[in-house]
Design a protein around this motif. Structure first.
Motif, PDB file in Angstrom:
ATOM      1  N   PRO A  10     -14.800 -20.808 -12.937  1.00 16.61           N
ATOM      2  CA  PRO A  10     -16.243 -20.599 -12.881  1.00 16.61           C
ATOM      3  C   PRO A  10     -16.974 -21.895 -13.228  1.00 16.61           C
ATOM      4  N   LYS A  11     -18.097 -22.106 -12.552  1.00 18.55           N
ATOM      5  CA  LYS A  11     -18.884 -23.303 -12.841  1.00 18.55           C
ATOM      6  C   LYS A  11     -20.366 -22.967 -12.798  1.00 18.55           C
ATOM      7  N   SER A  24     -11.345 -19.292 -15.897  1.00 17.33           N
ATOM      8  CA  SER A  24     -11.895 -17.963 -16.149  1.00 17.33           C
ATOM      9  C   SER A  24     -11.479 -17.372 -17.476  1.00 17.33           C
ATOM     10  N   GLU A  25     -10.217 -17.607 -17.863  1.00 17.10           N
ATOM     11  CA  GLU A  25      -9.771 -17.015 -19.131  1.00 17.10           C
ATOM     12  C   GLU A  25     -10.419 -17.669 -20.351  1.00 17.10           C
ATOM     13  N   GLU A  26     -11.092 -18.800 -20.146  1.00 19.48           N
ATOM     14  CA  GLU A  26     -11.788 -19.475 -21.248  1.00 19.48           C
ATOM     15  C   GLU A  26     -13.244 -19.017 -21.376  1.00 19.48           C
ATOM     16  N   THR A  27     -13.733 -18.259 -20.410  1.00 19.55           N
ATOM     17  CA  THR A  27     -15.125 -17.805 -20.440  1.00 19.55           C
ATOM     18  C   THR A  27     -15.193 -16.377 -20.989  1.00 19.55           C
ATOM     19  N   VAL A  30     -20.762 -11.176 -21.055  1.00 21.26           N
ATOM     20  CA  VAL A  30     -21.520 -10.240 -21.886  1.00 21.26           C
ATOM     21  C   VAL A  30     -22.830  -9.922 -21.183  1.00 21.26           C
ATOM     22  N   GLU A  31     -23.106  -8.652 -20.999  1.00 23.91           N
ATOM     23  CA  GLU A  31     -24.351  -8.186 -20.389  1.00 23.91           C
ATOM     24  C   GLU A  31     -24.659  -8.893 -19.065  1.00 23.91           C
ATOM     25  N   GLY A  32     -23.614  -9.105 -18.257  1.00 25.09           N
ATOM     26  CA  GLY A  32     -23.801  -9.711 -16.949  1.00 25.09           C
ATOM     27  C   GLY A  32     -23.929 -11.228 -16.946  1.00 25.09           C
ATOM     28  N   ASN A  33     -23.830 -11.847 -18.104  1.00 23.81           N
ATOM     29  CA  ASN A  33     -23.894 -13.308 -18.196  1.00 23.81           C
ATOM     30  C   ASN A  33     -22.509 -13.870 -18.459  1.00 23.81           C
ATOM     31  N   VAL A  34     -22.202 -14.984 -17.795  1.00 26.26           N
ATOM     32  CA  VAL A  34     -20.941 -15.685 -18.051  1.00 26.26           C
ATOM     33  C   VAL A  34     -21.229 -16.735 -19.122  1.00 26.26           C
ATOM     34  N   TYR A  35     -20.479 -16.664 -20.211  1.00 27.43           N
ATOM     35  CA  TYR A  35     -20.612 -17.621 -21.312  1.00 27.43           C
ATOM     36  C   TYR A  35     -19.480 -18.629 -21.224  1.00 27.43           C
ATOM     37  N   PHE A  36     -19.855 -19.910 -21.211  1.00 30.09           N
ATOM     38  CA  PHE A  36     -18.904 -21.013 -21.114  1.00 30.09           C
ATOM     39  C   PHE A  36     -18.662 -21.602 -22.504  1.00 30.09           C
ATOM     40  N   PRO A  37     -17.412 -21.998 -22.799  1.00 26.44           N
ATOM     41  CA  PRO A  37     -17.182 -22.651 -24.086  1.00 26.44           C
ATOM     42  C   PRO A  37     -17.978 -23.963 -24.156  1.00 26.44           C
ATOM     43  N   LEU A  38     -18.463 -24.277 -25.339  1.00 24.69           N
ATOM     44  CA  LEU A  38     -19.255 -25.484 -25.539  1.00 24.69           C
ATOM     45  C   LEU A  38     -18.535 -26.720 -25.007  1.00 24.69           C
ATOM     46  N   PRO A  83     -23.527 -16.077 -34.438  1.00 28.09           N
ATOM     47  CA  PRO A  83     -23.858 -14.720 -33.984  1.00 28.09           C
ATOM     48  C   PRO A  83     -23.531 -13.665 -35.039  1.00 28.09           C
ATOM     49  N   LYS A  84     -24.126 -12.502 -34.848  1.00 31.40           N
ATOM     50  CA  LYS A  84     -23.786 -11.351 -35.687  1.00 31.40           C
ATOM     51  C   LYS A  84     -22.342 -10.950 -35.377  1.00 31.40           C
ATOM     52  N   PRO A  85     -21.685 -10.217 -36.289  1.00 35.78           N
ATOM     53  CA  PRO A  85     -20.266  -9.860 -36.094  1.00 35.78           C
ATOM     54  C   PRO A  85     -19.952  -9.204 -34.749  1.00 35.78           C
ATOM     55  N   ALA A  86     -20.846  -8.383 -34.220  1.00 35.23           N
ATOM     56  CA  ALA A  86     -20.582  -7.697 -32.946  1.00 35.23           C
ATOM     57  C   ALA A  86     -20.472  -8.670 -31.773  1.00 35.23           C
ATOM     58  N   ALA A  87     -21.040  -9.863 -31.931  1.00 39.50           N
ATOM     59  CA  ALA A  87     -21.026 -10.854 -30.848  1.00 39.50           C
ATOM     60  C   ALA A  87     -20.169 -12.069 -31.195  1.00 39.50           C
ATOM     61  N   ALA A  88     -19.258 -11.919 -32.126  1.00 44.31           N
ATOM     62  CA  ALA A  88     -18.447 -13.051 -32.595  1.00 44.31           C
ATOM     63  C   ALA A  88     -17.713 -13.781 -31.474  1.00 44.31           C
ATOM     64  N   LYS A  89     -17.329 -13.052 -30.408  1.00 49.59           N
ATOM     65  CA  LYS A  89     -16.542 -13.694 -29.342  1.00 49.59           C
ATOM     66  C   LYS A  89     -17.344 -14.723 -28.546  1.00 49.59           C
ATOM     67  N   ILE A  90     -18.682 -14.732 -28.684  1.00 46.59           N
ATOM     68  CA  ILE A  90     -19.469 -15.734 -27.947  1.00 46.59           C
ATOM     69  C   ILE A  90     -20.032 -16.826 -28.866  1.00 46.59           C
ATOM     70  N   LYS A  91     -19.485 -16.919 -30.070  1.00 39.90           N
ATOM     71  CA  LYS A  91     -19.911 -18.003 -30.961  1.00 39.90           C
ATOM     72  C   LYS A  91     -19.607 -19.343 -30.295  1.00 39.90           C
ATOM     73  N   ASN A  92     -20.632 -20.198 -30.213  1.00 44.65           N
ATOM     74  CA  ASN A  92     -20.514 -21.528 -29.600  1.00 44.65           C
ATOM     75  C   ASN A  92     -20.140 -21.489 -28.126  1.00 44.65           C
ATOM     76  N   PHE A  93     -20.557 -20.420 -27.437  1.00 45.47           N
ATOM     77  CA  PHE A  93     -20.442 -20.325 -25.988  1.00 45.47           C
ATOM     78  C   PHE A  93     -21.856 -20.407 -25.413  1.00 45.47           C
ATOM     79  N   VAL A  94     -21.973 -20.949 -24.215  1.00 40.92           N
ATOM     80  CA  VAL A  94     -23.278 -21.199 -23.601  1.00 40.92           C
ATOM     81  C   VAL A  94     -23.424 -20.399 -22.314  1.00 40.92           C
ATOM     82  N   ALA A  95     -24.591 -19.777 -22.144  1.00 39.07           N
ATOM     83  CA  ALA A  95     -24.911 -19.042 -20.915  1.00 39.07           C
ATOM     84  C   ALA A  95     -26.174 -19.647 -20.295  1.00 39.07           C
TER      85      ALA A  95
END
Length: 104
Positions: A10-11, A24-27, A30-38, A83-95
């Motif tokens: 993904p790009k 893809s396995e690095e992204t 959430v809620e229809g948005n692709v979050y990329f690692p920083l 992020p709050k605990p429920a969103a921990a998997k997107i810490k330092n990810f960018v959308a």
């Protein structure tokens, strides 16, 4: 003969330039948005913006302006640094939004 292995990459593209790219396995999605690692951002195109917003379940979002080819897309990328605990998997990810195209 081994068949070619195709890895989905993904790009995020804006103003004709790839501004982020990851396997893809690095992204995260959430809620229809692709979050990329920083680490996948082409940092030369990003400038921290001052604006923030708060999501009830994800927490405080910080924004980046994207600058490509002399044009600026203000606040077109966001990140949850703490992020709050429920969103921990997107810490330092960018959308992205505001016309930034995410292609898979």
């Amino acid at each position: 003969q081994n068949p070619s292995i195709v890895v989905a990459m993904p790009k995020a593209v804006w103003n004709g330039k790839v501004i982020a790219e990851a396997k893809s396995e690095e992204t995260e999605s959430v809620e229809g948005n692709v979050y990329f690692p920083l680490s996948s951002l082409k940092k030369e195109y990003f400038k921290e913006a001052k604006n923030t917003t708060v999501c009830g379940w994800k927490g405080k979002a910080n924004y980046y302006d994207i600058e490509v080819g002399g044009k600026t897309n203000a606040g077109a990328a966001w990140i949850y640094k703490e992020p709050k605990p429920a969103a921990a998997k997107i810490k330092n990810f960018v959308a992205f939004w505001k016309g930034v195209k995410v292609e898979s």
